[in-house]
Design an enzyme around this catalytic site. Structure first.
Site, PDB file in Angstrom:
ATOM      1  N   GLU A  62      81.641  26.265  25.693  1.00  0.00           N
ATOM      2  CA  GLU A  62      83.060  26.066  26.055  1.00  0.00           C
ATOM      3  C   GLU A  62      83.519  24.646  25.751  1.00  0.00           C
ATOM      4  O   GLU A  62      83.851  23.868  26.660  1.00  0.00           O
ATOM      5  CB  GLU A  62      83.267  26.341  27.550  1.00  0.00           C
ATOM      6  CG  GLU A  62      83.148  27.779  27.933  1.00  0.00           C
ATOM      7  CD  GLU A  62      83.458  28.020  29.421  1.00  0.00           C
ATOM      8  OE1 GLU A  62      83.445  27.063  30.207  1.00  0.00           O
ATOM      9  OE2 GLU A  62      83.697  29.168  29.787  1.00  0.00           O
ATOM     10  N   GLU A  79      80.464  35.245  26.758  1.00  0.00           N
ATOM     11  CA  GLU A  79      80.435  35.260  28.230  1.00  0.00           C
ATOM     12  C   GLU A  79      81.508  36.179  28.772  1.00  0.00           C
ATOM     13  O   GLU A  79      82.677  36.065  28.383  1.00  0.00           O
ATOM     14  CB  GLU A  79      80.754  33.880  28.807  1.00  0.00           C
ATOM     15  CG  GLU A  79      79.592  32.997  29.009  1.00  0.00           C
ATOM     16  CD  GLU A  79      79.984  31.706  29.708  1.00  0.00           C
ATOM     17  OE1 GLU A  79      80.812  31.731  30.647  1.00  0.00           O
ATOM     18  OE2 GLU A  79      79.452  30.668  29.304  1.00  0.00           O
TER      19      GLU A  79
HETATM   20  C1  BGP Z   1      81.970  29.198  32.306  1.00  0.00           C
HETATM   21  C2  BGP Z   1      80.666  28.548  32.066  1.00  0.00           C
HETATM   22  C3  BGP Z   1      79.512  29.098  32.767  1.00  0.00           C
HETATM   23  C4  BGP Z   1      79.854  29.822  34.015  1.00  0.00           C
HETATM   24  C5  BGP Z   1      81.051  30.699  33.961  1.00  0.00           C
HETATM   25  C6  BGP Z   1      81.482  31.282  35.266  1.00  0.00           C
HETATM   26  O1  BGP Z   1      82.886  28.185  32.486  1.00  0.00           O
HETATM   27  O2  BGP Z   1      80.343  28.464  30.705  1.00  0.00           O
HETATM   28  O3  BGP Z   1      78.561  28.088  32.892  1.00  0.00           O
HETATM   29  O4  BGP Z   1      79.224  29.550  35.115  1.00  0.00           O
HETATM   30  O5  BGP Z   1      82.128  30.017  33.400  1.00  0.00           O
HETATM   31  O6  BGP Z   1      82.037  30.286  36.072  1.00  0.00           O
HETATM   32  P1  BGP Z   1      81.635  30.038  37.550  1.00  0.00           P
HETATM   33  O7  BGP Z   1      80.181  29.770  37.558  1.00  0.00           O
HETATM   34  O8  BGP Z   1      82.434  28.865  37.976  1.00  0.00           O
HETATM   35  O9  BGP Z   1      81.995  31.260  38.292  1.00  0.00           O
END
Ligand code: BGP
Length: 483
Positions: A190, A384
Site C-alpha cells: 500500500e 488484500e
Molecule cells: C491494510 C494493510 C494491512 C492490514 C489491512 C487491514 O492497510 O496493508 O496490513 O492490516 O489493511 O487493516 P486493519 O489491520 O487496520 O484492520
C-alpha cells in the site's frame, strides 16, 4: 451469437505481514523496527489514530520497554515459533499462493549494514523452502509497514535519499538468495499509505502536536518510488521471471450527491488518495493533475533527472490493491462519519458496516477492478481483501463465522462479474488468512483469519491455532474452482 460465461482460472491465496504475524521482535538478531514502537491503546473514539501517528516522545517511551510490554507487534501471532504449523494449515486450505513479507530489520537490524544478519537469512531460507515444499507459489511483499528504527532515528527515514541505496542493498540480498522462489513481488505494501498514514507508510515521525510537513511526506514517497524502480532493476537482472507489482489501498469514492461539486471532489479524492501512486509506478512519470495539487499546497521536493529516467525505465509488470470498503466524497462536511482502512469517510446509507464501521460493498470491488484495468491496462492482483470481525472461540475450539463466509462469497461473486467484464485478474488473496495484529488499531480482537489464533489484545492466550467455519468454506470454494 450465444453468450458464454468466461471461466478464467485465477490464483487463490492468503496473506500475512511480518510485523503483524511474526513477533520474535528481538530474536535471531532482529533490530527494533517502527511497528515495535506502537503501543496498544484500548479502543476509544480516537485511539486508532493515536497509535498510527507517532512522535519521538512515544518512540522514546517504547524504547525504554525491554520486553513485549504493551507493544503487540513485538509478539504478534508468534508466527516466528509457529511457522511450520501455519504453512501446513495453508497447505491443507489448498491455496495456490501465499503472500508474506520479509522484515527488513530481521535481515538488516540497523538498515545500513553492508552485510545481512545470518540468522535472519536462515529464518527466511526456512520459510521460502517450506512454502515451496507445500506446493504454493510465493507473493512477496518486500516491505510491509515496518522499517528499522535506526534508519528513522539516524537518517530521518525516507526523507533521506540514502535510504534508496540501503533499500537496494536489501533488495539485492533478497533476489540473490530467494529470487528463484519469488513468483510475484511488491517493493512496498500500500505505497499510497505514505500519504494518508505516513508513519505506517514511510515511518515518518510527527512533530508533537503539529500536522505533518507535506513536503516531507511527498519527498519520502518519492524516494520509495525510486526504491521501487531500483528494486525492479535489480530483480530483472537477477530473477527475471519474478513479476513486479505496485500496490495501493483502494477506497472507491462515490459522490454523496449528484452535484457537480461532489462529483469533482470524488474525482480528486480518488486521484490523490488512490491513483496517484499507481499512475507514477505503472506509467513511469508523475500525472499532470498532481502539479496543481503540489502548487496549491506549497509542496516542494527534490526529483532528479536520473530519478525520472529510472521511473520511466522500470515500471511494474502488474498492478494490485487492497480493498475493504468504499468511501464517500462530498464538499459538505456535515455527513455522519465512519471509519475505513486508515482513513475516515462519510456514511453511505445504502451499505452495512463491519464491527469496526468499515462499510461493506462487494460491488465496489468490481468497480475498482474495472477502473484500475481501464486506467492501467495491466494485469491485476487483488492482494488484500477480507473482513475484520469479533470471533468467538466456543467449547470444543470451534469458531462459527457465517458473516465472514458471506463477505467472501459476495466479493467472490463480484470478481466473477469483473472477469466477465473483461478485467484481466491474476489472483485474489484473502487478508490475514491466519489471525494477526491489526495494522490500523494494534488489536488482536480484530480478526480476519480463516484460522483463529488464541490470543487477546493484552497478549494472553495459548497462541494455539484453530480452524474457523470459513476455513472449510474457503477450502471447498478453491477446490471447486480448481476443477
Ligand atoms: C491494510 C494493510 C494491512 C492490514 C489491512 C487491514 O492497510 O496493508 O496490513 O492490516 O489493511 O487493516 P486493519 O489491520 O487496520 O484492520
Amino acid at each position: 451469437m450465444s453468450y458464454n460465461k468466461k471461466t478464467k482460472r485465477i490464483l487463490w491465496g492468503g496473506a500475512t505481514a511480518s510485523s503483524q504475524y511474526e513477533g520474535g521482535y528481538n530474536l535471531g538478531g532482529k533490530g527494533l523496527d517502527t511497528q515495535d514502537c506502537r503501543p496498544y491503546l484500548k479502543r476509544t473514539s480516537n485511539a486508532t489514530t493515536t497509535t498510527r501517528l507517532l512522535s519521538q516522545d512515544i518512540i522514546d517511551e517504547a524504547k525504554k520497554c525491554k520486553g513485549v510490554g504493551n507493544y503487540p507487534f513485538r509478539r504478534a501471532s508468534d508466527g516466528y515459533h509457529h511457522i511450520d504449523e501455519d504453512i501446513a494449515l495453508l497447505k491443507e486450505l489448498g491455496i495456490d499462493i501465499y503472500r508474506f513479507s520479509i522484515s527488513w530489520a530481521r535481515l538488516f537490524p540497523r538498515g545500513d549494514e553492508k552485510e545481512p544478519n545470518v540468522e535472519g537469512l536462515k529464518f527466511y531460507d526456512h520459510v521460502f523452502e517450506a512454502v515451496q515444499q507445500a506446493g504454493m507459489k510465493v507473493f512477496l511483499t518486500m516491505n510491509h509497514f515496518s522499517f528499522p528504527l535506526y534508519l528513522i532515528e539516524h537518517y530521518g527515514g525516507w526523507t533521506n535519499r540514502k535510504l534508496i541505496e540501503f533499500y537496494a542493498r536489501y533488495a539485492r540480498v533478497v533476489f540473490e538468495r530467494w529470487g528463484q522462489y519469488i513468483d510475484y513481488y511488491l517493493p512496498f505494501n500500500e505505497i499510497n499509505a505514505g500519504y494518508f498514514s505516513p508513519y505506517n507508510g514511510t515511518g515518518l515521525v510527527k512533530e508533537k502536536d503539529k500536522p505533518y510537513n507535506q513536503s516531507l511526506v511527498f519527498q519520502s514517497l518519492h524516494h520509495q518510488f525510486i526504491a521501487s524502480a531500483r528494486t525492479i532493476q535489480i530483480a530483472k537482472e537477477i530473477a527475471p521471471k519474478s513479476q513486479s507489482g505496485c500496490m495501493v489501498a483502494c477506497f472507491c469514492y462515490y459522490p454523496l450527491t449528484s452535484s457537480p461539486e461532489d462529483n469533482l471532489k470524488a474525482l480528486r479524492d480518488e486521484e490523490i488518495h488512490q491513483w496517484f501512486c499507481v499512475d507514477v509506478l505503472s506509467n513511469g512519470y508523475y500525472p499532470s493533475y498532481m502539479d496543481r495539487f503540489f502548487r496549491e499546497n506549497n509542496i516542494v521536493f527534490d526529483i532528479t533527472d536520473e530519478d525520472k529516467q529510472l521511473l520511466k525505465e522500470y515500471t511494474c509488470d502488474f498492478v494490485s490493491f487492497s480493498y475493504y470498503s468504499s468511501s464517500i466524497a462530498t464538499t459538505k462536511e456535515d455527513g455522519q462519519q465512519t471509519a475505513g482502512n486508515l482513513v475516515v469517510t462519510t456514511k453511505n446509507p445504502y451499505l452495512k458496516a463491519s464491527d469496526w464501521g468499515w462499510q461493506i460493498d462487494p460491488v465496489g470491488l468490481r468497480i475498482v477492478l474495472n477502473k484500475m484495468y481501464d486506467r492501467t491496462h495491466k494485469p491485476i492482483f487483488i492482494s488484500e481483501n477480507g473482513l475484520g470481525a469479533h470471533d468467538i472461540l466456543e467449547d470444543g475450539n470451534v469458531i462459527h463465522d457465517p458473516y465472514r463466509i458471506d463477505y467472501l462469497k459476495q466479493h467472490f461473486e463480484q470478481i466473477d462479474e469483473a472477469i466477465e467484464d473483461g478485467v484481466d485478474i491474476i489472483g485474489y488473496i484473502v487478508w490475514g488468512v491466519i489471525d494477526i495484529v491489526s495494522a490500523g488499531s494494534c488489536e488482536m480482537a480484530k480478526r480476519y483469519g480463516v484460522v483463529y489464533v488464541d490470543a487477546d489484545d493484552d497478549g494472553n492466550g495459548t497462541y494455539n491455532r484453530y480452524k474457523k467455519d470459513s476455513f472449510d468454506w474457503y477450502k471447498k470454494y478453491i477446490a471447486e474452482k480448481k476443477k
